[in-house]
Design an enzyme around this catalytic site. Sequence first.
Site, short mmCIF file in Angstrom:
data_model
loop_
_atom_site.label_atom_id
_atom_site.label_comp_id
_atom_site.label_asym_id
_atom_site.label_seq_id
_atom_site.Cartn_x
_atom_site.Cartn_y
_atom_site.Cartn_z
N HIS A 123 -10.60 -1.36 -4.91
CA HIS A 123 -11.34 -0.95 -3.63
C HIS A 123 -11.24 0.46 -3.51
O HIS A 123 -12.12 1.01 -2.61
CB HIS A 123 -10.87 -1.67 -2.30
CG HIS A 123 -9.44 -1.29 -2.08
ND1 HIS A 123 -8.29 -1.51 -2.76
CD2 HIS A 123 -8.94 -0.33 -1.09
CE1 HIS A 123 -7.23 -1.19 -2.40
NE2 HIS A 123 -7.63 -0.23 -1.34
N ASP A 143 0.83 -1.25 -0.08
CA ASP A 143 -0.03 -0.07 -0.06
C ASP A 143 0.91 1.32 0.04
O ASP A 143 1.94 1.49 0.88
CB ASP A 143 -1.00 -0.06 1.34
CG ASP A 143 -1.75 1.23 1.40
OD1 ASP A 143 -2.83 1.36 0.50
OD2 ASP A 143 -1.76 1.88 2.25
#
Length: 544
Positions: free
Chosen positions: A315, A204
């Site tokens: 997402h 991430d």
Amino acid sequence: MNPHILHTPAIDLDSCVIYQIYPMSFQDSNGDGMGDINGIRQRLGYLTQLGVDLLWLTPIYRSPKRDNGYDVADYHTIDPAFGTLAEMELLIAEAAARGIGIMMDIVANHTSIEHEWFVRALAGDPRYQAYYVFRDKAFVDAHPITSIFGGNGWQYVPQLDRYYLHNFDASQADLDWDNPAVRAEMAEVINFWLAKGIKGFRFDVIDMVSKEWSRLAMSNGPRLHDYIRELNQASFGGKGIITVGETWGADLAHMQHYSNPNGSEFSMVFNFEHLGLGRDKWSSHFDPLAFKRAMARHQTGLHGQGWNSLFLGNHDLPRAVSRFGDDRPEWREVSAKLWAMVIHLMQGTPFIYQGEELGMTNRHWQADELRDVEAINYRASQSELDPAELSRRLDAIGRDNARTPMQWDAGLHAGFSPAAPWIVLNDNHVAINAAEQLTRPDSPFHCYRQLIALRKAHPVIRHGDVALLDEEDPDRISYRRRWQDPITGARHTLLLLANLTAGPLSMPHFDQVEKGATLLISNYPGEPAATFAPYQATGWLMTT
């Protein structure tokens, strides 16, 4: 705990297809309205039928979920809402028995303020204060930072008379990667999960772990690639693990470093240039010309010098068919299949976000239905924006669109849960659902299934070069790929032709379809003609 963890065979980067699961919204197994690990296990048959090789799970670690799991409180513990570590080990084993690996999400730039490290830092432990970016008032005043989620990026801690940096929510404190102890901790986390049989990692916002204070640059700092190479050598490097880094600001040169074929950093990175989000994603619109130029640049620039990730959604993004295609009922399926073909027939590793293979869509949001902290903060900050425009933006680009429950069937709560889901369901699950599409050969599901099989069957899809045609044409997307078999000398050419409009359109490159060419895939029945129907797309294979 299961002591006999099964491992998948080596997964080839060039042929694998990765399926992203947002566990909270995939399948609920215990009736609490939230998806969980056992729910994923229940759906492994579906994923096997689709043909994917890796399942990327967004974070399932213990977390207060201020940012839906991207605020990690313990990297070694499964959040009770998702299950237990023993259940996670069962998922790894059962997926591996089907030839599917698990890809974990590593949130390395920041932790939750509930993480033990941060708790100890607040308690005055200098060792753990050095894990985070704590600064005094003079430094903060000289280095103003705005949080990506809005507001001041510095949070004052009265008992320490210092500030900590949070590039996201105030509950997500940035780690200081200039501290070697932090880098060692992250390598240990990865090694912990490698020992469990994990086959991939997604990192991430990894481009933010090196910062450049002189420019107030929170990403792409001077030690970025040094830190990634160090992490590679200390954990996943040389182990056949597939890795991808999330890099919102990577140019081609950075992408070549990240995905260097020598394996010194990652397998590939996510680059978001082709999505056309720009500097203000909330007011952005999809631009087909910008998309084509970005993809051509990446396909050409990384051919033989790196590796592409291929994706339209995740997402954090709106639903692919609503962003790129046409989600009106009459065009939703053909345009969803068109964009699947455009992406999957390029060189790189395709990523499918849950429900994309069904053509799941955005929905209209009421203020009290929003769950995403970014959308909630944005709405609160836009009091002067016309309410209709604000609503349009939230509907078009809000992250909650991707987080509505997976649409398994037309029944109660779409088969996701017997209870009311944690986030509102899209009403169109009655028409758009997996149960219906599995029975219908012309459905988007079976188009994705066919594309996955074609990638594994044809080397030209995996290895061929890419030449974009119609580069300055916003109504069409066409490209040609070529590959020569080094053993037989046979030349393979793949030609993709697509009409991006809702009307009939002549296709100027249709004459490149040679006699004897094989129609690999089409989103319309019958033999294509030189004038394409709305959103028609075809993929041809020619061998000489």
